[in-house]
Design a protein around this motif. Structure first.
Motif, PDB file in Angstrom:
ATOM      1  N   THR A 222     -18.154 -30.107 -28.430  1.00 41.49           N
ATOM      2  CA  THR A 222     -19.429 -29.969 -29.125  1.00 41.49           C
ATOM      3  C   THR A 222     -19.657 -28.496 -29.452  1.00 41.49           C
ATOM      4  O   THR A 222     -18.965 -27.620 -28.943  1.00 41.49           O
ATOM      5  N   ARG A 223     -20.653 -28.242 -30.292  1.00 42.68           N
ATOM      6  CA  ARG A 223     -20.913 -26.857 -30.684  1.00 42.68           C
ATOM      7  C   ARG A 223     -21.285 -25.990 -29.481  1.00 42.68           C
ATOM      8  O   ARG A 223     -20.806 -24.859 -29.335  1.00 42.68           O
ATOM      9  N   ALA A 224     -22.107 -26.547 -28.603  1.00 41.51           N
ATOM     10  CA  ALA A 224     -22.515 -25.778 -27.420  1.00 41.51           C
ATOM     11  C   ALA A 224     -21.328 -25.544 -26.487  1.00 41.51           C
ATOM     12  O   ALA A 224     -21.153 -24.440 -25.945  1.00 41.51           O
ATOM     13  N   ALA A 225     -20.492 -26.595 -26.310  1.00 37.41           N
ATOM     14  CA  ALA A 225     -19.328 -26.428 -25.430  1.00 37.41           C
ATOM     15  C   ALA A 225     -18.326 -25.441 -26.023  1.00 37.41           C
ATOM     16  O   ALA A 225     -17.678 -24.671 -25.298  1.00 37.41           O
ATOM     17  N   LEU A 226     -18.226 -25.454 -27.347  1.00 40.37           N
ATOM     18  CA  LEU A 226     -17.298 -24.522 -27.996  1.00 40.37           C
ATOM     19  C   LEU A 226     -17.771 -23.081 -27.832  1.00 40.37           C
ATOM     20  O   LEU A 226     -16.972 -22.177 -27.554  1.00 40.37           O
ATOM     21  N   GLU A 227     -19.065 -22.877 -27.984  1.00 38.38           N
ATOM     22  CA  GLU A 227     -19.604 -21.531 -27.770  1.00 38.38           C
ATOM     23  C   GLU A 227     -19.390 -21.104 -26.321  1.00 38.38           C
ATOM     24  O   GLU A 227     -19.073 -19.943 -26.040  1.00 38.38           O
ATOM     25  N   HIS A 228     -19.567 -22.041 -25.405  1.00 43.38           N
ATOM     26  CA  HIS A 228     -19.352 -21.736 -23.992  1.00 43.38           C
ATOM     27  C   HIS A 228     -17.884 -21.394 -23.727  1.00 43.38           C
ATOM     28  O   HIS A 228     -17.574 -20.521 -22.911  1.00 43.38           O
ATOM     29  N   LEU A 229     -16.985 -22.080 -24.447  1.00 44.87           N
ATOM     30  CA  LEU A 229     -15.555 -21.811 -24.299  1.00 44.87           C
ATOM     31  C   LEU A 229     -15.192 -20.405 -24.777  1.00 44.87           C
ATOM     32  O   LEU A 229     -14.291 -19.757 -24.222  1.00 44.87           O
ATOM     33  N   LEU A 230     -15.921 -19.942 -25.798  1.00 41.50           N
ATOM     34  CA  LEU A 230     -15.612 -18.636 -26.372  1.00 41.50           C
ATOM     35  C   LEU A 230     -16.346 -17.478 -25.697  1.00 41.50           C
ATOM     36  O   LEU A 230     -16.044 -16.313 -25.984  1.00 41.50           O
ATOM     37  N   ASP A 231     -17.296 -17.793 -24.832  1.00 41.21           N
ATOM     38  CA  ASP A 231     -18.109 -16.723 -24.237  1.00 41.21           C
ATOM     39  C   ASP A 231     -17.261 -15.679 -23.527  1.00 41.21           C
ATOM     40  O   ASP A 231     -17.522 -14.474 -23.622  1.00 41.21           O
ATOM     41  N   ASP A 232     -16.266 -16.150 -22.783  1.00 42.74           N
ATOM     42  CA  ASP A 232     -15.420 -15.224 -22.029  1.00 42.74           C
ATOM     43  C   ASP A 232     -14.717 -14.249 -22.974  1.00 42.74           C
ATOM     44  O   ASP A 232     -14.624 -13.043 -22.703  1.00 42.74           O
ATOM     45  N   ALA A 287      -5.353 -15.286 -19.619  1.00 39.13           N
ATOM     46  CA  ALA A 287      -4.855 -16.666 -19.663  1.00 39.13           C
ATOM     47  C   ALA A 287      -4.563 -17.245 -18.283  1.00 39.13           C
ATOM     48  O   ALA A 287      -4.992 -18.369 -17.976  1.00 39.13           O
ATOM     49  N   PRO A 288      -3.817 -16.561 -17.404  1.00 40.29           N
ATOM     50  CA  PRO A 288      -3.546 -17.173 -16.081  1.00 40.29           C
ATOM     51  C   PRO A 288      -4.818 -17.451 -15.297  1.00 40.29           C
ATOM     52  O   PRO A 288      -4.892 -18.452 -14.565  1.00 40.29           O
ATOM     53  N   ARG A 289      -5.823 -16.617 -15.432  1.00 39.49           N
ATOM     54  CA  ARG A 289      -7.060 -16.817 -14.680  1.00 39.49           C
ATOM     55  C   ARG A 289      -7.826 -18.034 -15.205  1.00 39.49           C
ATOM     56  O   ARG A 289      -8.409 -18.794 -14.426  1.00 39.49           O
ATOM     57  N   ARG A 290      -7.806 -18.206 -16.511  1.00 35.64           N
ATOM     58  CA  ARG A 290      -8.485 -19.374 -17.072  1.00 35.64           C
ATOM     59  C   ARG A 290      -7.740 -20.662 -16.724  1.00 35.64           C
ATOM     60  O   ARG A 290      -8.373 -21.686 -16.423  1.00 35.64           O
ATOM     61  N   LYS A 291      -6.407 -20.602 -16.751  1.00 39.25           N
ATOM     62  CA  LYS A 291      -5.649 -21.802 -16.386  1.00 39.25           C
ATOM     63  C   LYS A 291      -5.849 -22.148 -14.916  1.00 39.25           C
ATOM     64  O   LYS A 291      -5.902 -23.325 -14.544  1.00 39.25           O
ATOM     65  N   ALA A 292      -5.930 -21.110 -14.081  1.00 32.86           N
ATOM     66  CA  ALA A 292      -6.176 -21.370 -12.654  1.00 32.86           C
ATOM     67  C   ALA A 292      -7.540 -22.016 -12.448  1.00 32.86           C
ATOM     68  O   ALA A 292      -7.730 -22.788 -11.501  1.00 32.86           O
ATOM     69  N   ALA A 293      -8.484 -21.722 -13.331  1.00 37.74           N
ATOM     70  CA  ALA A 293      -9.810 -22.327 -13.241  1.00 37.74           C
ATOM     71  C   ALA A 293      -9.903 -23.602 -14.067  1.00 37.74           C
ATOM     72  O   ALA A 293     -11.001 -24.129 -14.271  1.00 37.74           O
ATOM     73  N   GLN A 294      -8.744 -24.106 -14.558  1.00 38.17           N
ATOM     74  CA  GLN A 294      -8.666 -25.338 -15.334  1.00 38.17           C
ATOM     75  C   GLN A 294      -9.532 -25.265 -16.595  1.00 38.17           C
ATOM     76  O   GLN A 294     -10.213 -26.208 -16.974  1.00 38.17           O
ATOM     77  N   SER A 295      -9.469 -24.115 -17.248  1.00 41.14           N
ATOM     78  CA  SER A 295     -10.154 -23.923 -18.511  1.00 41.14           C
ATOM     79  C   SER A 295      -9.122 -23.516 -19.558  1.00 41.14           C
ATOM     80  O   SER A 295      -8.180 -22.785 -19.242  1.00 41.14           O
ATOM     81  N   PRO A 296      -9.238 -23.983 -20.787  1.00 40.63           N
ATOM     82  CA  PRO A 296      -8.219 -23.661 -21.796  1.00 40.63           C
ATOM     83  C   PRO A 296      -8.095 -22.158 -22.028  1.00 40.63           C
ATOM     84  O   PRO A 296      -9.099 -21.445 -22.091  1.00 40.63           O
ATOM     85  N   ALA A 297      -6.872 -21.716 -22.128  1.00 40.15           N
ATOM     86  CA  ALA A 297      -6.595 -20.319 -22.481  1.00 40.15           C
ATOM     87  C   ALA A 297      -6.316 -20.265 -23.980  1.00 40.15           C
ATOM     88  O   ALA A 297      -5.428 -20.952 -24.481  1.00 40.15           O
ATOM     89  N   LEU A 298      -7.089 -19.464 -24.683  1.00 38.85           N
ATOM     90  CA  LEU A 298      -6.981 -19.396 -26.138  1.00 38.85           C
ATOM     91  C   LEU A 298      -5.980 -18.330 -26.563  1.00 38.85           C
ATOM     92  O   LEU A 298      -5.798 -17.326 -25.882  1.00 38.85           O
ATOM     93  N   GLU A 299      -5.343 -18.598 -27.711  1.00 42.16           N
ATOM     94  CA  GLU A 299      -4.477 -17.613 -28.349  1.00 42.16           C
ATOM     95  C   GLU A 299      -5.122 -17.153 -29.655  1.00 42.16           C
ATOM     96  O   GLU A 299      -5.909 -17.890 -30.258  1.00 42.16           O
ATOM     97  N   PHE A 300      -4.747 -15.950 -30.082  1.00 42.85           N
ATOM     98  CA  PHE A 300      -5.373 -15.380 -31.262  1.00 42.85           C
ATOM     99  C   PHE A 300      -4.323 -14.799 -32.196  1.00 42.85           C
ATOM    100  O   PHE A 300      -3.249 -14.371 -31.765  1.00 42.85           O
TER     101      PHE A 300
END
Length: 398
Positions: A222-232, A287-300
């Motif tokens: 969702t839009r809110a979840a996507l914004e939350h995903l990008l906050d980091d 990326a390793p920290r996000r994967k350890a927290a079971q959150s997607p690691a984004l590439e750019f």
């Protein structure tokens, strides 16, 4: 041949970067060559003059001794005198001539540095003939002088290089953006709309950042979840941009644009280049920290440019390689980035921007003298975050 071309391509940025020093060394070498040739020729002339004086004195003594034998056609005596004379160190050959200048006995070498001729006269003054002596070639003095001069010239060049190395170590300038940029803090850089007028002064260069597979995340979140995903990543980008004095025009996920302005195009482009490489580095470190927290690691994908419109530069950014920063090849030299970054021309991508083809050059890293600073800044940014991103991933801590 391929290895030689590869070495040439790898060394070309270094040659461009050190153009001033190489020209200076070449000029010093040219001046040393001119001065060396002049003094060596002067030394050879003086040595030949001294040999001529010495040989003429020896020839006069030999002529007095051989006068009676030459006048009486005593070939045995003349041969003995000629043999004994040739045995002397300075003499390479001796030849007696009669009054008609016909050879009587002896011979001269074909090539001799100095040849002298003196008349052979009897005690009453009657001319009996003449004597020719040839000097023996002795290259040792000139070779010793040449060797010494070459060593002196090499010593001067080495001192110049040592002086340059000491100067750079003591007074080496840091990247212009890193010298003047304020330290990162928790205040995010202002984000404005794409149509809002810029407040920048001087030449401006934009850094474009696209999220790899962003359409997939848009469909799944969702839009809110996507914004939350990008906050980091917003936080990381804000810290990097603040470090290099830039301004976030459009945030991540919305055709991101970050603008850097400075008094010169070179300084603005270098700030954008450093910021882009630093952001890609910290994104990989996160990326390793996000994967350890079971959150997607984004590439750019990243691109810096100042000559293309917003739509064209975004298309060029999307055409790049994930995890790499690209620069249009024509802008590398115009913005003087070719002497500050390491890249390989054979890896350039040829893509289309509107009606024209553009060669995108992936920049792998900065030159060595800037790379250490970039690594330190990445550690600073990764250690600056705190708190939780709301999806279980832990923040970066040093």
């Amino acid at each position: 041949m391929a290895l030689w071309q590869q070495l040439l391509e790898q060394g070309r940025p270094y040659l461009r970067r050190e153009k001033r020093l190489l020209w200076e060394l070449a000029l010093m070498l040219l001046v040393a060559l001119v001065i060396g040739v002049y003094f060596l020729e002067h030394f050879s002339s003086r040595l030949a003059a001294e040999q001529r004086v010495q040989l003429e004195a020896l020839a006069r003594q030999t002529a007095l001794r051989a006068a009676e034998s030459l006048a009486g056609d005593d070939l045995i005596g003349l041969n003995v005198i000629a043999r004994e004379t040739r045995a002397l160190a300075p003499v390479a050959g001796a030849r007696f001539l009669d009054t008609a200048r016909e050879p009587v006995t002896g011979e001269l070498p074909e090539q001799a540095p100095v040849v002298v001729e003196v008349p052979v006269a009897l005690p009453d003054g009657e001319l009996a003939g003449s004597l020719q002596l040839a000097a023996r070639a002795d290259p040792a003095p000139r070779q010793r002088l040449e060797t010494g001069y070459v060593l002196v010239v090499l010593g001067i060049l080495m001192l110049r290089l040592a002086g340059e190395a000491i100067y750079r170590r003591l007074f080496r300038p840091e990247p212009p953006a890193a010298q003047t940029a304020p330290p990162p803090d928790d205040r995010p850089a202002p984000r404005v709309g794409p149509d809002e007028p810029a407040q920048d002064a001087g030449p401006a260069v934009e850094l474009r950042l696209s999220v790899v597979n962003f359409d997939y995340y848009q469909q799944r979140y969702t839009r809110a979840a996507l914004e939350h995903l990008l906050d980091d990543y917003h936080r990381l980008l804000d810290q990097v941009v603040a470090l290099y004095g830039g301004r976030v025009v459009v945030g991540l996920g919305e055709r991101a644009r970050v603008r850097f302005s400075a008094e010169s195009l070179s300084a603005a482009a270098f700030s954008a280049l450093c910021a882009g490489l630093l952001f890609l580095r910290v994104a990989r470190l996160q990326a390793p920290r996000r994967k350890a927290a079971q959150s997607p690691a984004l590439e750019f994908k990243a691109l810096i440019s100042e000559q293309f419109r917003e739509t064209e530069s975004w298309a060029l950014c999307l055409a790049g390689v994930p995890g790499r920063l690209h620069v249009p090849e024509s802008e590398l030299t115009r913005a003087e980035l070719d002497v500050k970054a390491l890249y390989q021309t054979d890896r350039a991508l040829v893509v289309r921007a509107g009606e024209q083809q553009v060669r995108l050059q992936p920049v792998e890293q900065l030159a060595y003298r800037y790379q250490t600073l970039l690594r330190t800044q990445a550690e600073t940014v990764m250690g600056a975050g705190s708190g939780d991103n709301g999806e279980g991933e832990t923040s970066s801590s040093k």
